[in-house]
Design an enzyme around this catalytic site. Sequence first.
Site, PDB file in Angstrom:
ATOM      1  CG  PHE A 187      -1.968  -1.030   1.175  1.00 13.54           C
ATOM      2  CD1 PHE A 187      -3.064  -0.909   0.335  1.00 13.54           C
ATOM      3  CD2 PHE A 187      -1.860  -2.165   1.967  1.00 13.54           C
ATOM      4  CE1 PHE A 187      -4.027  -1.890   0.281  1.00 13.54           C
ATOM      5  CE2 PHE A 187      -2.823  -3.150   1.915  1.00 13.54           C
ATOM      6  CZ  PHE A 187      -3.905  -3.018   1.070  1.00 13.54           C
ATOM      7  CE  LYS A 215       0.589   0.468   6.156  1.00 11.97           C
ATOM      8  NZ  LYS A 215       0.189  -0.919   5.992  1.00 11.97           N
ATOM      9  CG  ASP A 246      -2.166  -9.467   2.471  1.00 11.61           C
ATOM     10  OD1 ASP A 246      -1.796 -10.632   2.224  1.00 11.61           O
ATOM     11  OD2 ASP A 246      -1.485  -8.462   2.203  1.00 11.61           O
TER      12      ASP A 246
HETATM   13  N1  LIG Z   1       1.886  -0.030  13.402  1.00 15.02           N
HETATM   14  C1  LIG Z   1       3.133  -0.402  13.114  1.00 15.02           C
HETATM   15  N2  LIG Z   1       4.077  -0.387  14.075  1.00 15.02           N
HETATM   16  C2  LIG Z   1       5.344  -0.769  13.794  1.00 15.02           C
HETATM   17  N3  LIG Z   1       5.764  -1.155  12.583  1.00 15.02           N
HETATM   18  C3  LIG Z   1       4.866  -1.192  11.589  1.00 15.02           C
HETATM   19  C4  LIG Z   1       3.502  -0.822  11.799  1.00 15.02           C
HETATM   20  N4  LIG Z   1       2.834  -0.975  10.644  1.00 15.02           N
HETATM   21  C5  LIG Z   1       3.718  -1.427   9.744  1.00 15.02           C
HETATM   22  N5  LIG Z   1       4.940  -1.553  10.298  1.00 15.02           N
HETATM   23  C6  LIG Z   1       6.164  -2.013   9.638  1.00 15.02           C
HETATM   24  O1  LIG Z   1       6.321  -1.298   8.444  1.00 15.02           O
HETATM   25  C7  LIG Z   1       6.801  -2.140   7.407  1.00 15.02           C
HETATM   26  C8  LIG Z   1       5.879  -2.049   6.192  1.00 15.02           C
HETATM   27  O2  LIG Z   1       4.617  -2.539   6.587  1.00 15.02           O
HETATM   28  P1  LIG Z   1       3.445  -2.855   5.583  1.00 15.02           P
HETATM   29  O3  LIG Z   1       2.352  -3.406   6.387  1.00 15.02           O
HETATM   30  O4  LIG Z   1       3.165  -1.662   4.776  1.00 15.02           O
HETATM   31  O5  LIG Z   1       4.076  -3.891   4.599  1.00 15.02           O
HETATM   32  P2  LIG Z   1       4.311  -5.438   4.722  1.00 15.02           P
HETATM   33  O6  LIG Z   1       3.484  -6.009   5.813  1.00 15.02           O
HETATM   34  O7  LIG Z   1       5.795  -5.632   4.829  1.00 15.02           O
HETATM   35  O8  LIG Z   1       3.813  -5.924   3.323  1.00 15.02           O
HETATM   36  P3  LIG Z   1       2.322  -5.945   2.769  1.00 15.02           P
HETATM   37  O9  LIG Z   1       1.924  -4.565   2.406  1.00 15.02           O
HETATM   38  O10 LIG Z   1       2.447  -6.818   1.601  1.00 15.02           O
HETATM   39  O11 LIG Z   1       1.448  -6.467   3.849  1.00 15.02           O
HETATM   40  C9  LIG Z   1       6.887  -3.530   7.983  1.00 15.02           C
HETATM   41  O12 LIG Z   1       8.214  -3.763   8.375  1.00 15.02           O
HETATM   42  C10 LIG Z   1       6.018  -3.468   9.199  1.00 15.02           C
HETATM   43  O13 LIG Z   1       6.472  -4.341  10.200  1.00 15.02           O
END
Ligand SMILES: Nc1ncnc2c1ncn2[C@@H]1O[C@H](COP(=O)(O)OP(=O)(O)OP(=O)(O)O)[C@@H](O)[C@H]1O
Length: 553
Positions: A73, A91, A189
Amino acid sequence: MHCFPCFSTPKSKKSPTRNETNDNESRPHANENKHAEEAEQLEETTLKTFTFRELATATKNFRQECLLGEGGFGRVYKGTLQPTGQVVAVKQLDKHGLHGNKEFQAEVLSLGRLDHPNLVKLVGYCADGDQRLLVYDYVTGGSLQDHLHELKSDRGPMDWTTRMQIAYGAAQGLDYLHDKVNPPVIYRDLKASNVLLDDDLCPKLSDFGLHKLGPGTGDKMVAVTSRVMGTYGYSAPEYTRGGNLTLKSDVYSFGVVLLELITGRRALDTTRPNDEQNLVSWAQPLFGDPKRYPDMADPVLENKFSERGLNQAVAIASMCVQEEATTRPLISDVMVALSFLSMSTEDGVPTTVPILSFRDKSMSIALSRHDSDLASSKLAVEDEKSSTSSDKESSVDSMKERVIKREEEDSSSESDDGSGSNSDEEHEEDRNSSSTEAIDEKNQAQSLKINYRYSWEEVDVSDEKLSSKGSQKSNDESIYSCYDIDVDHDDSLRNKEKKEEENIHSSKSDDDQSVYFDDESGDDNEISFHRIKSEVDVDYVEDDSGTSLHPVK
Ligand SMILES: Nc1ncnc2c1ncn2[C@@H]1O[C@H](COP(=O)(O)OP(=O)(O)OP(=O)(O)O)[C@@H](O)[C@H]1O
């Protein structure tokens, strides 16, 4: 267990923001009902709105050093909100194919009312010009993916109980989305990298409900992306094949995560030999051979888990990843089973999963089938009942309290006709299809013996008679006489079993029951009891003829 009624978010006292005011001004041009709903949601939400500038300040202008990672995303940055100092994850959604301001706001508001300890909390959002950002609580401990597969040298591997506790917490989060909010939310997901862990390794699911905000779903529809189709290795076959998405697709993904916890293998690992790259494909042939379960367990665990716990965890995972969606269990049943497995100890004290708590009987059957050590564990449970060890007693009591709590919650949610009606309907369908089909198709050849163990409070029987038949347990207020009843079921005799189930359910509302038994003299006797708690074991027998009701000797 955490139950939150839908629309439970307390009403916000804040004044409308600039964006919200603009929306209100455009109200006359749109559908009145929709706007009334949105206005109601705005009033109910505690979500904060941020300007782009505020979030740029929080993330040091989206500096590289604040970048946590990039997902489907967009990029995620760690930030510190001013003036509160609250640490958040920001995000920044990709602009490609995004919704307009109003659609974005509507989706965000519905996400904002989701509130559960096992979900990452959405704190607020920003819709400034063409910028769309979501602001979440920062989760400190990294993801399950990091802990399982990308272990840092300063961190030891997670032990078995911790793994089961993580699985249980994740199941609770998913159960909330499926069963406690109306309409139910399909996660889409679920995967190890979306299970974030706090400092105490308590799991929090992230990224739920984002599909409506992301690329491929907005006005400018783009080609179907891997994002829309979930993540390979975790996606249910029906979703990958035809985009058919249901709550049971999430159950499949959950099963893959559970398998990762059990085996320490990745859902998809291209560094392994071809036939081991896909975790589910590798595990499928092993599911039928309990003797090989110890070989499935993560080697870093060094066999420090109870065999019974391993068997049941594998049984749950195998149910979840079944090809046929309707035969997968409800996440509520998975959650109940895991609540018990998360309490199991490495010293081999058996975990009794109370089958009566399941909404779908196919789960009970699968657990019993994979329970290779039932006979000895039954003995151990009996030993445990008579043991004077306060530790063991409190563990068993606590398990029973959870069963009772579960039953109370179930009955109160059944009587709450205001919420969850959609998911209830869906679950009713699931129950009908999966319990009947799964049992009929898969267990025709096998007969079942299900032992329902009830403990009853004595009503009008002399202590003398009971002392020869049951165990006794005292508390501060009164002496309870506990009495066990076995109800044997033959699964091939469907009508009888159905009848028996009805009796059991009716005993839930009418807790007084008479029990007939033969005493040593051979005379028929009747005694009356009041039910105080219940516990269930399931076993298979080669040949079971009919139904009987008799006290356990
Ligand atoms: N609320 C949060 N607190 C701490 N770290 C976070 C949080 N949300 C996301 N992250 C971290 O940010 C990074 C990117 O997260 P994101 O969820 O966008 O992608 P992903 O889970 O790696 O892939 P996908 O989008 O395919 O699910 C990851 O390393 C995730 O652990």
